[in-house]
Design a protein around this motif. Structure first.
Motif, PDB file in Angstrom:
ATOM      1  N   ILE A  17       9.543   1.507  -4.891  1.00 32.09           N
ATOM      2  CA  ILE A  17       9.011   0.297  -4.244  1.00 32.09           C
ATOM      3  C   ILE A  17       7.505   0.443  -4.006  1.00 32.09           C
ATOM      4  O   ILE A  17       6.720  -0.471  -4.275  1.00 32.09           O
ATOM      5  CB  ILE A  17       9.742   0.027  -2.916  1.00 32.09           C
ATOM      6  CG1 ILE A  17      11.196  -0.374  -3.191  1.00 32.09           C
ATOM      7  CG2 ILE A  17       9.038  -1.081  -2.125  1.00 32.09           C
ATOM      8  CD1 ILE A  17      12.040  -0.501  -1.945  1.00 32.09           C
ATOM      9  N   LEU A  18       7.090   1.615  -3.520  1.00 34.10           N
ATOM     10  CA  LEU A  18       5.668   1.851  -3.262  1.00 34.10           C
ATOM     11  C   LEU A  18       4.863   1.807  -4.557  1.00 34.10           C
ATOM     12  O   LEU A  18       3.764   1.233  -4.601  1.00 34.10           O
ATOM     13  CB  LEU A  18       5.483   3.206  -2.568  1.00 34.10           C
ATOM     14  CG  LEU A  18       4.059   3.535  -2.092  1.00 34.10           C
ATOM     15  CD1 LEU A  18       3.568   2.475  -1.117  1.00 34.10           C
ATOM     16  CD2 LEU A  18       4.028   4.914  -1.429  1.00 34.10           C
ATOM     17  N   ASP A  20       5.621   0.123  -7.283  1.00 30.44           N
ATOM     18  CA  ASP A  20       5.540  -1.269  -7.731  1.00 30.44           C
ATOM     19  C   ASP A  20       4.522  -2.061  -6.919  1.00 30.44           C
ATOM     20  O   ASP A  20       3.830  -2.929  -7.456  1.00 30.44           O
ATOM     21  CB  ASP A  20       6.920  -1.939  -7.627  1.00 30.44           C
ATOM     22  CG  ASP A  20       7.793  -1.639  -8.835  1.00 30.44           C
ATOM     23  OD1 ASP A  20       7.245  -1.589  -9.945  1.00 30.44           O
ATOM     24  OD2 ASP A  20       8.994  -1.427  -8.672  1.00 30.44           O
ATOM     25  N   ILE A  21       4.434  -1.782  -5.619  1.00 32.92           N
ATOM     26  CA  ILE A  21       3.467  -2.496  -4.776  1.00 32.92           C
ATOM     27  C   ILE A  21       2.044  -2.085  -5.135  1.00 32.92           C
ATOM     28  O   ILE A  21       1.154  -2.923  -5.318  1.00 32.92           O
ATOM     29  CB  ILE A  21       3.748  -2.227  -3.287  1.00 32.92           C
ATOM     30  CG1 ILE A  21       5.073  -2.894  -2.870  1.00 32.92           C
ATOM     31  CG2 ILE A  21       2.610  -2.759  -2.416  1.00 32.92           C
ATOM     32  CD1 ILE A  21       5.523  -2.527  -1.473  1.00 32.92           C
ATOM     33  N   LEU A  22       1.820  -0.777  -5.265  1.00 33.55           N
ATOM     34  CA  LEU A  22       0.474  -0.273  -5.542  1.00 33.55           C
ATOM     35  C   LEU A  22      -0.021  -0.665  -6.933  1.00 33.55           C
ATOM     36  O   LEU A  22      -1.192  -0.993  -7.118  1.00 33.55           O
ATOM     37  CB  LEU A  22       0.451   1.254  -5.403  1.00 33.55           C
ATOM     38  CG  LEU A  22       0.573   1.804  -3.976  1.00 33.55           C
ATOM     39  CD1 LEU A  22       0.802   3.307  -4.007  1.00 33.55           C
ATOM     40  CD2 LEU A  22      -0.665   1.474  -3.166  1.00 33.55           C
ATOM     41  N   GLY A  25      -0.165  -5.181  -7.959  1.00 34.21           N
ATOM     42  CA  GLY A  25      -1.099  -6.200  -7.481  1.00 34.21           C
ATOM     43  C   GLY A  25      -1.722  -6.985  -8.625  1.00 34.21           C
ATOM     44  O   GLY A  25      -1.883  -8.206  -8.547  1.00 34.21           O
ATOM     45  N   ASN A 125       3.017   1.421 -14.754  1.00 25.69           N
ATOM     46  CA  ASN A 125       4.136   1.194 -13.843  1.00 25.69           C
ATOM     47  C   ASN A 125       5.432   1.749 -14.418  1.00 25.69           C
ATOM     48  O   ASN A 125       6.221   2.389 -13.715  1.00 25.69           O
ATOM     49  CB  ASN A 125       4.264  -0.318 -13.586  1.00 25.69           C
ATOM     50  CG  ASN A 125       5.212  -0.641 -12.452  1.00 25.69           C
ATOM     51  OD1 ASN A 125       6.397  -0.418 -12.573  1.00 25.69           O
ATOM     52  ND2 ASN A 125       4.680  -1.180 -11.371  1.00 25.69           N
ATOM     53  N   SER A 147      11.114  -4.819  -4.846  1.00 27.77           N
ATOM     54  CA  SER A 147       9.650  -4.840  -4.758  1.00 27.77           C
ATOM     55  C   SER A 147       9.009  -6.083  -5.367  1.00 27.77           C
ATOM     56  O   SER A 147       7.918  -6.479  -4.958  1.00 27.77           O
ATOM     57  CB  SER A 147       9.058  -3.595  -5.426  1.00 27.77           C
ATOM     58  OG  SER A 147       9.426  -3.547  -6.798  1.00 27.77           O
ATOM     59  N   ILE A 150       7.965  -8.753  -2.965  1.00 25.14           N
ATOM     60  CA  ILE A 150       6.836  -8.276  -2.160  1.00 25.14           C
ATOM     61  C   ILE A 150       5.540  -8.436  -2.938  1.00 25.14           C
ATOM     62  O   ILE A 150       4.522  -8.908  -2.409  1.00 25.14           O
ATOM     63  CB  ILE A 150       7.039  -6.800  -1.759  1.00 25.14           C
ATOM     64  CG1 ILE A 150       8.317  -6.652  -0.927  1.00 25.14           C
ATOM     65  CG2 ILE A 150       5.836  -6.287  -0.970  1.00 25.14           C
ATOM     66  CD1 ILE A 150       8.673  -5.204  -0.621  1.00 25.14           C
ATOM     67  N   VAL A 151       5.580  -8.067  -4.221  1.00 23.24           N
ATOM     68  CA  VAL A 151       4.379  -8.135  -5.050  1.00 23.24           C
ATOM     69  C   VAL A 151       3.940  -9.585  -5.257  1.00 23.24           C
ATOM     70  O   VAL A 151       2.762  -9.923  -5.136  1.00 23.24           O
ATOM     71  CB  VAL A 151       4.631  -7.459  -6.417  1.00 23.24           C
ATOM     72  CG1 VAL A 151       3.475  -7.726  -7.373  1.00 23.24           C
ATOM     73  CG2 VAL A 151       4.832  -5.962  -6.241  1.00 23.24           C
ATOM     74  N   SER A 155       1.583 -10.410  -2.045  1.00 23.37           N
ATOM     75  CA  SER A 155       0.467  -9.680  -2.641  1.00 23.37           C
ATOM     76  C   SER A 155      -0.801  -9.768  -1.803  1.00 23.37           C
ATOM     77  O   SER A 155      -1.546  -8.801  -1.678  1.00 23.37           O
ATOM     78  CB  SER A 155       0.191 -10.191  -4.061  1.00 23.37           C
ATOM     79  OG  SER A 155      -0.106 -11.566  -4.041  1.00 23.37           O
ATOM     80  N   VAL A 158      -0.448  -7.387   1.074  1.00 24.03           N
ATOM     81  CA  VAL A 158      -0.534  -6.005   0.584  1.00 24.03           C
ATOM     82  C   VAL A 158      -1.975  -5.638   0.262  1.00 24.03           C
ATOM     83  O   VAL A 158      -2.470  -4.574   0.641  1.00 24.03           O
ATOM     84  CB  VAL A 158       0.366  -5.820  -0.663  1.00 24.03           C
ATOM     85  CG1 VAL A 158       0.123  -4.458  -1.292  1.00 24.03           C
ATOM     86  CG2 VAL A 158       1.838  -5.962  -0.289  1.00 24.03           C
TER      87      VAL A 158
END
Length: 246
Positions: A17-18, A20-22, A25, A125, A147, A150-151, A155, A158
């Motif tokens: 998850i982290l 995918d978030i990092l 974006g 990724n 994730s 969240i993205v 975004s 984040v």
């Protein structure tokens, strides 16, 4: 079937998850750019189907990546690539990175743009998630499904958190270095006696990878900042000189 009660499973899910978030974006920016020319009534459809297609394609890519990582020496290559991806994450972003993404005035065109751009931009990724999943497609699917919303929809939040707390970016780069180190020592080409000869080798190499990525990234970032400062000072001096001549 993974053990859902195992802490290892949930640690891996958190890592995915982290990641995918990092690293996702940019994908959120691509979605916005691809749909910006659509009529308002079609934008949500473009986002939904574009993201749906991008998720499907990414799962396919990661599935094949998991198969490839079983081949000797490819985990070593993947681990080294993750080191570089982690360093790039720590370095300042290129503001012109999305200039090539063209918006489309048709729904099909926007969906195609999102899927193709996501495929091109998701190599980092895919490698990172494949390394964090330890060969489990269930982990990959679960992590990406959680994730993606969240993205896409979070975004802005984040990115704001990353801007306000740069330590998040540094920690993310360190995480990629940690996963890369773990990939190196788990390559099938390494002799089985390696782990017996070097106690806790996986943790040691993972920690070394994390430290290497953070130190290298910070060093290169400081060099970039110093170079930019010199260029700015030179430009200011030249402008001042031209002003005096006039």
């Amino acid at each position: 079937m993974p053990d859902l009660s195992s802490p290892t499973f949930w640690i891996a899910v958190f890592q995915i998850i982290l990641i995918d978030i990092l690293l996702g974006g940019d994908n959120a920016v691509v979605i916005a750019l691809a749909c910006r020319r659509l009529p308002v009534a079609q934008r949500n459809k473009g986002i939904f189907w574009g993201v749906f297609g991008a998720i499907g394609l990414r799962l396919v890519l990661i599935y094949f990546a998991l198969q490839l990582l079983a081949i000797p020496y490819l985990k070593i290559v993947g681990g080294l690539l993750l080191f570089w991806i982690g360093v790039k994450l720590i370095l300042p972003e290129n503001e012109d990175a999305h200039d090539h993404v063209q918006g489309s005035s048709t729904l099909i065109g926007a969906i195609k743009t999102i899927i193709v751009a996501d495929a091109v931009m998701s190599i980092d990724n895919v490698i990172a998630v494949a390394g964090a999943s330890h060969g489990s497609i269930v982990l990959v699917t679960f992590g990406i499904v959680v994730s993606i919303p969240i993205v896409v929809w979070g975004s802005k939040l984040v990115l704001a958190l990353m801007d306000r707390f740069p330590i998040v970016i540094t920690a993310g780069g360190g995480l990629l270095g940690w996963i890369g180190g773990g990939m190196l020592v788990s390559d099938p080409a390494l002799p089985a006696s390696w782990h017996a000869t070097v106690p806790h080798s996986a943790y040691l190499v993972s920690a070394f990878g994390a430290l290497l990525v953070v130190i290298t990234g910070k060093w290169l970032a400081s060099r970039q900042a110093a170079h930019a400062a010199v260029e700015l000072a030179t430009a200011a001096t030249e402008k001042f000189g031209e002003g005096r001549k006039q």
